[in-house]
Enzyme design. Structure first.
Site, short mmCIF file in Angstrom:
data_model
loop_
_atom_site.label_atom_id
_atom_site.label_comp_id
_atom_site.label_asym_id
_atom_site.label_seq_id
_atom_site.Cartn_x
_atom_site.Cartn_y
_atom_site.Cartn_z
N GLY A 87 9.04 -2.71 -5.66
CA GLY A 87 10.44 -2.32 -5.47
C GLY A 87 11.07 -3.03 -4.30
N GLY A 89 11.87 -3.39 -0.99
CA GLY A 89 11.46 -2.84 0.30
C GLY A 89 12.44 -3.17 1.41
N ASP A 122 9.01 -3.80 7.67
CA ASP A 122 10.09 -3.27 8.52
C ASP A 122 11.45 -3.29 7.81
OD1 ASP A 122 10.65 -5.96 8.45
OD2 ASP A 122 10.37 -6.31 10.60
N ARG A 173 23.28 -11.98 -1.90
CA ARG A 173 22.80 -12.77 -3.04
C ARG A 173 23.54 -12.34 -4.31
NH1 ARG A 173 16.35 -13.00 -3.80
NH2 ARG A 173 16.46 -10.92 -4.66
N ASP A 249 6.72 -9.92 -10.23
CA ASP A 249 7.95 -9.31 -9.69
C ASP A 249 8.94 -10.39 -9.26
OD1 ASP A 249 5.71 -9.59 -7.78
OD2 ASP A 249 7.22 -9.11 -6.27
N ASP A 259 13.84 -15.44 -5.60
CA ASP A 259 12.96 -15.19 -4.45
C ASP A 259 12.38 -16.47 -3.86
OD1 ASP A 259 13.52 -12.64 -4.05
OD2 ASP A 259 11.65 -11.79 -4.77
P1 AMP Z 1 8.21 -10.99 -2.26
O1 AMP Z 1 6.95 -11.47 -2.93
O2 AMP Z 1 8.56 -11.66 -0.98
O3 AMP Z 1 9.35 -11.05 -3.22
O4 AMP Z 1 8.03 -9.47 -1.85
C1 AMP Z 1 7.05 -8.62 -2.40
C2 AMP Z 1 7.31 -7.19 -2.04
O5 AMP Z 1 7.25 -6.97 -0.64
C3 AMP Z 1 8.67 -6.65 -2.46
O6 AMP Z 1 8.48 -5.33 -2.89
C4 AMP Z 1 9.48 -6.71 -1.20
O7 AMP Z 1 10.53 -5.80 -1.19
C5 AMP Z 1 8.44 -6.36 -0.15
N1 AMP Z 1 8.74 -6.88 1.19
C6 AMP Z 1 8.68 -8.17 1.62
N2 AMP Z 1 8.99 -8.27 2.93
C7 AMP Z 1 9.29 -7.02 3.36
C8 AMP Z 1 9.70 -6.45 4.61
N3 AMP Z 1 9.86 -7.19 5.72
N4 AMP Z 1 9.90 -5.11 4.65
C9 AMP Z 1 9.74 -4.35 3.56
N5 AMP Z 1 9.36 -4.81 2.37
C10 AMP Z 1 9.13 -6.14 2.25
MG MG Z 2 10.22 -10.67 -4.67
#
Ligand code: AMP
Ligand code: MG
Length: 481
Positions: A87, A89, A122, A173, A249, A259
């Site tokens: 989800g 984050g 964070d 975005r 995802d 992403d």
């Molecule tokens: P990504 O592969 O970068 O698209 O992120 C994978 C997951 O990690 C997603 O659910 C993001 O929302 C979460 N995420 C990445 N960085 C952070 C952050 N600094 N704080 C909270 N959630 C994060």
């Molecule tokens: Mg992602």
């Protein structure tokens, strides 16, 4: 239009996948970059976006009329392992709106504070990575590759703790939606077939309306996504783009690239190219991307099985047959694209085939800069073969290839329309982001202007066309920053 009117269609139609949430207040928002051409395309007044009210909207401090910001739920396979609850984050879907062109799009914030999906994170993002996404996504768009777009980056005035303390930022975005393979995996994992069906109907209506007319709409949806992804990955491969974190995802249903984390453009041609520091085994290496996309689409198919047929074997059979189309469609798109890069037409298909087959080995053996090669080859098509010959160590081997290629009378002008001269080269991106972190956005703006006009060679931009100097060394990118 000055004030953006946002709909809450996703939240309304799929409440199980939407958690109402608010952005964390940014203490001192400052607009770093605004995409005026995109604002115009969307029918949003760019001058208004620059006002304090506009910037408050872009950073999440104010919620536009009618909007219901939500964090979206999704699951995903990360490096092959299933995470049932990922989800948003650190992101929010502000809502959907219809642009000047009548198309429905999402407006989304990234780096807007922690949400119930943040886990240990964070919820924040630093200026560098958000400017990086802005730059690379806009370069991809200028290359004609389907992608999410970047409307703005706003510094928040908040400090973000990474290896060092950094300035925080929010990226605004725009995407045709944020539906991912992981959205379907999440819905499927709930066991609620009605939710899965509503999600599929939502995806069909937004992205693949022709599937609604198919004898079997959900199979039609799957086939449409397979086809969109086959064409997308072919486009990545043709420009040497390495996504770096092709988790399910991070794979859209729309067929847009999404992403921009550890992504980077390959410089020296090598199928094993990996930039991401966390991709230890090269799962997401340049040359693996078509295979990984197929793997991800198989996970998508698994999520869709309950909608395909009541009988499991029958559903699996349907999905397997449809997935088989990926390899064919990818190959067709890639081969046609590669012929175009070589200035050859479809009529040359048979004669071009051996040239295409032999090229990768020549590029690998001679450590050739991928982007320079095609651009210099365009000059060879116009009669000046010295620049491209100068790239090769094994000249005899290359000349044999070159002579056969020239016999096909390649079209140099057509080559320059598909082979970029300016891409976001890693050393230039680093240079621009380092300067931006120190408060100087001029190098970022210059690089952005080069890569958003990638095919038009312009005086004064020579250094943006050149490979990294030797001392730049091996490039590493970092995820989740
Ligand atoms: P990504 O592969 O970068 O698209 O992120 C994978 C997951 O990690 C997603 O659910 C993001 O929302 C979460 N995420 C990445 N960085 C952070 C952050 N600094 N704080 C909270 N959630 C994060
Ligand atoms: Mg992602």
């Amino acid at each position: 239009m000055t004030h953006l009117r946002l709909d809450d269609r996703f939240a309304r139609e799929l409440p199980e996948l939407a958690v109402r949430w608010k952005a964390e207040e940014a203490p001192d928002p400052r607009l770093l970059v605004l995409n005026e051409p995109l604002a115009t395309e969307l029918g949003v007044n760019a001058d208004w976006l620059r006002t304090p009210d506009g910037v408050r909207l872009l950073v999440g401090n104010s919620v536009p009329t009618g909007a219901t910001p939500v964090a979206q739920a999704y699951a995903g396979h990360q490096f092959g392992g299933f995470a049932p609850r990922l989800g948003d984050g650190r992101a929010l879907l502000l809502g959907e709106f219809v642009g000047e062109d009548g198309r429905l799009r999402d407006l989304h914030l990234k780096g807007s504070g922690h949400t119930p999906f943040a886990r240990a994170g964070d919820g924040l993002a630093a200026v560098g990575p958000m400017l990086r996404e802005y730059l690379v996504s806009e370069a991809m768009h200028a290359l004609g590759i389907p992608t999410t777009r970047s409307l703005a980056v706003v510094a928040t005035g908040r400090r973000v703790q990474r290896e060092t303390v950094l300035d925080g930022a929010v990226l605004a975005r725009v995407a045709s939606s944020h539906l991912r393979v992981g959205s379907f995996q999440y819905a499927a994992a709930t066991g609620d077939r009605d939710l899965l069906r509503r999600l599929a109907d939502h995806a069909i209506a937004r992205h693949h309306p022709q599937a609604a007319e198919a004898p079997h709409p959900y199979l039609g949806l799957f086939e449409a996504v397979v086809s969109a992804q086959a064409r997308l990955i072919a486009r990545w491969m043709l420009v040497g783009f390495v996504h770096g974190v092709m988790n399910t995802d991070n794979m859209t249903i729309s067929g847009e690239t999404i992403d921009y984390g550890p992504c980077a453009f390959m410089d020296v041609y090598d199928p094993e190219t990996v930039f991401s520091s966390i991709d230890m085994w090269g799962r997401y290496a340049y040359g693996n991307q078509p295979a990984v996309a197929t793997w991800n689409l198989a996970r998508f198919a698994e999520a869709l099985l309950p909608l395909l047929a009541d009988d499991l074997d029958e559903a699996v059979g349907m999905a397997e047959a449809a997935l088989g189309a990926f390899a064919r469609q990818y190959e067709t798109a890639f081969t046609a694209g590669m012929r175009a890069k070589l200035g050859l037409s479809a009529a040359d298909e048979a004669a071009a085939a051996p040239l295409l087959d032999e090229l990768p080995k020549l590029l690998v053996d001679n450590h050739i800069d991928y982007t320079s090669f095609f651009r210099d080859l365009g000059r060879a098509a116009r009669g000046d073969a010295e620049p491209v010959r100068g790239l090769f160590v094994d000249l005899a081997g290359f000349d044999a290839w070159l002579n056969r290629w020239r016999e096909l009378a390649p079209d140099g002008a057509a080559m320059d329309r598909v082979n970029p001269v300016y891409i976001p080269r890693n050393h230039l991106v680093e240079e621009a982001l380092t300067a931006a972190a120190g408060g100087d956005l001029a190098p970022f703006d210059r690089l952005l202007s080069a890569v958003t006009g990638p095919f038009d060679e312009r005086p004064g931009l020579q250094r943006y066309a050149e490979p990294a100097p030797e001392e730049f060394g091996r490039y590493r990118t970092f995820c989740g920053t």
